[in-house]
Design a protein around this motif. Structure first.
Motif, PDB file in Angstrom:
ATOM      1  N   LEU A 195       0.826  -1.214   0.000  1.00 43.46           N
ATOM      2  CA  LEU A 195       0.000   0.000   0.000  1.00 43.46           C
ATOM      3  C   LEU A 195       0.860   1.265   0.000  1.00 43.46           C
ATOM      4  O   LEU A 195       0.588   2.207  -0.752  1.00 43.46           O
ATOM      5  CB  LEU A 195      -0.939   0.024   1.203  1.00 43.46           C
ATOM      6  CG  LEU A 195      -2.277  -0.653   1.018  1.00 43.46           C
ATOM      7  CD1 LEU A 195      -3.021  -0.737   2.344  1.00 43.46           C
ATOM      8  CD2 LEU A 195      -3.107   0.073  -0.021  1.00 43.46           C
ATOM      9  N   ARG A 196       1.872   1.283   0.844  1.00 48.54           N
ATOM     10  CA  ARG A 196       2.769   2.454   0.872  1.00 48.54           C
ATOM     11  C   ARG A 196       3.451   2.644  -0.480  1.00 48.54           C
ATOM     12  O   ARG A 196       3.566   3.764  -0.975  1.00 48.54           O
ATOM     13  CB  ARG A 196       3.821   2.303   1.970  1.00 48.54           C
ATOM     14  CG  ARG A 196       3.299   2.566   3.349  1.00 48.54           C
ATOM     15  CD  ARG A 196       4.435   2.598   4.367  1.00 48.54           C
ATOM     16  NE  ARG A 196       3.901   2.725   5.701  1.00 48.54           N
ATOM     17  CZ  ARG A 196       3.937   1.769   6.619  1.00 48.54           C
ATOM     18  NH1 ARG A 196       4.507   0.603   6.370  1.00 48.54           N
ATOM     19  NH2 ARG A 196       3.412   1.972   7.816  1.00 48.54           N
ATOM     20  N   THR A 197       3.895   1.546  -1.069  1.00 48.73           N
ATOM     21  CA  THR A 197       4.550   1.627  -2.375  1.00 48.73           C
ATOM     22  C   THR A 197       3.584   2.158  -3.422  1.00 48.73           C
ATOM     23  O   THR A 197       3.931   3.054  -4.206  1.00 48.73           O
ATOM     24  CB  THR A 197       5.084   0.240  -2.801  1.00 48.73           C
ATOM     25  OG1 THR A 197       6.040  -0.189  -1.831  1.00 48.73           O
ATOM     26  CG2 THR A 197       5.715   0.282  -4.178  1.00 48.73           C
ATOM     27  N   ALA A 198       2.361   1.634  -3.431  1.00 49.98           N
ATOM     28  CA  ALA A 198       1.356   2.090  -4.404  1.00 49.98           C
ATOM     29  C   ALA A 198       1.073   3.571  -4.217  1.00 49.98           C
ATOM     30  O   ALA A 198       1.025   4.340  -5.189  1.00 49.98           O
ATOM     31  CB  ALA A 198       0.074   1.274  -4.269  1.00 49.98           C
ATOM     32  N   ARG A 199       0.897   4.006  -2.986  1.00 48.07           N
ATOM     33  CA  ARG A 199       0.636   5.423  -2.706  1.00 48.07           C
ATOM     34  C   ARG A 199       1.758   6.299  -3.243  1.00 48.07           C
ATOM     35  O   ARG A 199       1.539   7.287  -3.928  1.00 48.07           O
ATOM     36  CB  ARG A 199       0.474   5.613  -1.199  1.00 48.07           C
ATOM     37  CG  ARG A 199       0.081   7.004  -0.733  1.00 48.07           C
ATOM     38  CD  ARG A 199       1.174   7.900  -0.166  1.00 48.07           C
ATOM     39  NE  ARG A 199       2.290   7.360   0.513  1.00 48.07           N
ATOM     40  CZ  ARG A 199       2.510   7.413   1.823  1.00 48.07           C
ATOM     41  NH1 ARG A 199       1.633   7.959   2.630  1.00 48.07           N
ATOM     42  NH2 ARG A 199       3.623   6.923   2.333  1.00 48.07           N
TER      43      ARG A 199
END
Length: 167
Positions: A50-54
């Motif tokens: 999720l952090r990477t996608a954000r």
């Protein structure tokens, strides 16, 4: 499921507060709560995705799309048709730890396709938030008229007042 509201929440999870950059998702507990709220897994690999996608989607919204990073997140993902009483439905097939990250990326692409040019950064250079312009004329400039809009308008007014010749 990730919708436009959830997409904006994710993109806007790194605000500037009192002149200092914040990362609301730096706290694992906060990100786990967000993941649970949106029906996804909340284990360590899922929140890392999720952090990477954000981060990738923030970069993509600000400038050139980092295709290699997006391709890595979408690798091996497919949609399968399912027919039921309510008609045709598409089921996303993706490893569980990437589910919400993939949904986030798909929501971003969906917004770009359905509302081209309307997802953009706030017009205030000191702000790190994004907006989805829903106005008919596509003229929204700020994440919030109450904060960034008023602040910039007041600043411009003060500059004009200072530059005006005195009688």
């Amino acid at each position: 499921m990730i919708d436009e509201r959830a997409l904006l929440e994710a993109l806007n999870s790194t605000p500037v507060v009192d002149g200092r950059s914040q990362d609301l998702w730096a706290d694992d507990a906060e990100l786990r709560r967000w993941a649970q709220e949106h029906g996804g897994p909340d284990d360590a690999p899922a929140i890392d995705w999720l952090r990477t996608a954000r981060d990738v989607l923030q970069t993509a919204t600000l400038g050139p799309v980092p295709e290699a990073e997006l391709q890595q997140m979408l690798s091996g993902v497919c949609r399968l048709p399912e027919v039921g009483e309510s008609g045709l439905r598409w089921r996303l097939q993706v490893p569980p730890e990437r589910m919400l990250a993939v949904e986030l990326v798909l929501a971003w692409y969906d917004v770009r396709e359905r509302r081209p040019g309307r997802l953009r950064p706030c017009g205030n250079d000191e702000c790190r938030l994004f907006l989805l312009d829903r106005s008919r004329a596509n003229t929204a400039r700020w994440c919030s008229m109450k904060t960034c809009g008023n602040r910039l308008k007041a600043r411009r007014h003060q500059e004009r007042t200072r530059q005006a010749p005195t009688p």
